[in-house]
Design a protein around this motif. Sequence first.
Motif, short mmCIF file in Angstrom:
data_model
loop_
_atom_site.label_atom_id
_atom_site.label_comp_id
_atom_site.label_asym_id
_atom_site.label_seq_id
_atom_site.Cartn_x
_atom_site.Cartn_y
_atom_site.Cartn_z
N SER A 160 0.85 -1.18 0.00
CA SER A 160 0.00 0.00 0.00
C SER A 160 0.89 1.23 0.00
O SER A 160 1.98 1.22 0.59
N TYR A 161 0.41 2.30 -0.64
CA TYR A 161 1.19 3.53 -0.74
C TYR A 161 0.29 4.74 -0.55
O TYR A 161 -0.87 4.74 -0.95
N LYS A 162 0.89 5.77 0.02
CA LYS A 162 0.22 7.07 -0.01
C LYS A 162 0.17 7.51 -1.47
O LYS A 162 1.09 7.23 -2.24
N ASP A 163 -0.89 8.21 -1.82
CA ASP A 163 -1.11 8.55 -3.22
C ASP A 163 0.08 9.26 -3.86
O ASP A 163 0.45 8.98 -5.01
N SER A 164 0.70 10.18 -3.14
CA SER A 164 1.78 10.97 -3.73
C SER A 164 3.05 10.15 -3.96
O SER A 164 3.97 10.60 -4.64
N MET A 165 3.12 8.95 -3.38
CA MET A 165 4.29 8.10 -3.55
C MET A 165 4.09 7.02 -4.62
O MET A 165 5.06 6.39 -5.03
N LYS A 166 2.86 6.82 -5.02
CA LYS A 166 2.61 5.77 -6.00
C LYS A 166 3.39 6.03 -7.27
O LYS A 166 3.39 7.13 -7.80
N GLY A 167 4.07 5.00 -7.74
CA GLY A 167 4.86 5.13 -8.95
C GLY A 167 6.28 5.61 -8.70
O GLY A 167 7.13 5.50 -9.59
N ARG A 168 6.55 6.16 -7.53
CA ARG A 168 7.91 6.62 -7.21
C ARG A 168 8.58 5.75 -6.17
O ARG A 168 9.78 5.56 -6.19
N PHE A 169 7.80 5.25 -5.21
CA PHE A 169 8.35 4.45 -4.12
C PHE A 169 7.94 2.99 -4.29
O PHE A 169 6.83 2.70 -4.74
N ILE A 170 8.83 2.10 -3.90
CA ILE A 170 8.55 0.67 -3.95
C ILE A 170 8.97 0.04 -2.63
O ILE A 170 10.12 0.16 -2.23
N ILE A 171 8.03 -0.63 -1.99
CA ILE A 171 8.32 -1.33 -0.75
C ILE A 171 8.43 -2.81 -1.02
O ILE A 171 7.70 -3.36 -1.86
N SER A 172 9.34 -3.46 -0.33
CA SER A 172 9.52 -4.91 -0.48
C SER A 172 10.06 -5.46 0.82
O SER A 172 10.53 -4.71 1.68
N ARG A 173 9.98 -6.76 0.96
CA ARG A 173 10.52 -7.39 2.17
C ARG A 173 11.23 -8.69 1.82
O ARG A 173 10.83 -9.40 0.90
N ASP A 174 12.26 -8.96 2.58
CA ASP A 174 13.01 -10.22 2.47
C ASP A 174 13.03 -10.80 3.87
O ASP A 174 13.84 -10.41 4.71
N ASN A 175 12.14 -11.74 4.12
CA ASN A 175 12.01 -12.29 5.47
C ASN A 175 13.25 -13.08 5.88
O ASN A 175 13.57 -13.16 7.07
N ASP A 176 13.95 -13.67 4.93
CA ASP A 176 15.17 -14.40 5.28
C ASP A 176 16.22 -13.45 5.85
O ASP A 176 17.02 -13.84 6.71
N LYS A 177 16.24 -12.22 5.35
CA LYS A 177 17.18 -11.22 5.84
C LYS A 177 16.56 -10.33 6.91
O LYS A 177 17.21 -9.40 7.39
N ARG A 178 15.29 -10.59 7.22
CA ARG A 178 14.60 -9.82 8.24
C ARG A 178 14.62 -8.33 7.90
O ARG A 178 14.77 -7.47 8.77
N THR A 179 14.46 -8.04 6.66
CA THR A 179 14.60 -6.66 6.18
C THR A 179 13.43 -6.25 5.30
O THR A 179 12.97 -7.04 4.46
N VAL A 180 12.98 -5.03 5.51
CA VAL A 180 12.00 -4.39 4.63
C VAL A 180 12.69 -3.20 3.99
O VAL A 180 13.37 -2.43 4.66
N TYR A 181 12.50 -3.06 2.70
CA TYR A 181 13.15 -2.01 1.94
C TYR A 181 12.13 -0.98 1.46
O TYR A 181 10.97 -1.31 1.21
N LEU A 182 12.61 0.23 1.30
CA LEU A 182 11.82 1.26 0.64
C LEU A 182 12.71 1.91 -0.41
O LEU A 182 13.64 2.64 -0.07
N GLU A 183 12.42 1.61 -1.65
CA GLU A 183 13.15 2.23 -2.76
C GLU A 183 12.43 3.51 -3.15
O GLU A 183 11.23 3.49 -3.43
#
Length: 125
Positions: free
Chosen positions: A59-82
């Motif tokens: 889910s994204y705030k409207d102003s971030m859609k298309g610019r920000f990408i969130i992802s997660r790698d549970n093996d690394k216990r990490t969530v990213y925000l590009e």
Amino acid sequence: QLRLEESGGGLVHLGGSLRLSCVSSGAPADHLAIGWFRQAPGKEREGVSCISADDGKTSYKDSMKGRFIISRDNDKRTVYLEMNNLTPEDTAVYYCAARGLRQCSPIEVRYFTRWGQGTLVTVSS
């Protein structure tokens, strides 16, 4: 006890990109929704994006859609925000936070119970 730690902030020029990381420790987090929030000087903390635990629904705030990408790698216990195509309006301290549920909605501060210390993102013009 779950702990969250953000990294990846810094100074970037208009139109540039950054990737933030949120690493969890102390307790499992793969069953929790993880969100990113930001707080600009003099403003309230606001939701940016969130990723659920089960199906990775984002889910994204409207102003971030298309610019920000969130992802997660549970093996690394990490969530990213590009973050791409950054503008000075994106300047803020960025926080990651865990919700006590598997799903994100709504992405509001009051529903997230564990917070990191934040990482500063500064976008120059």
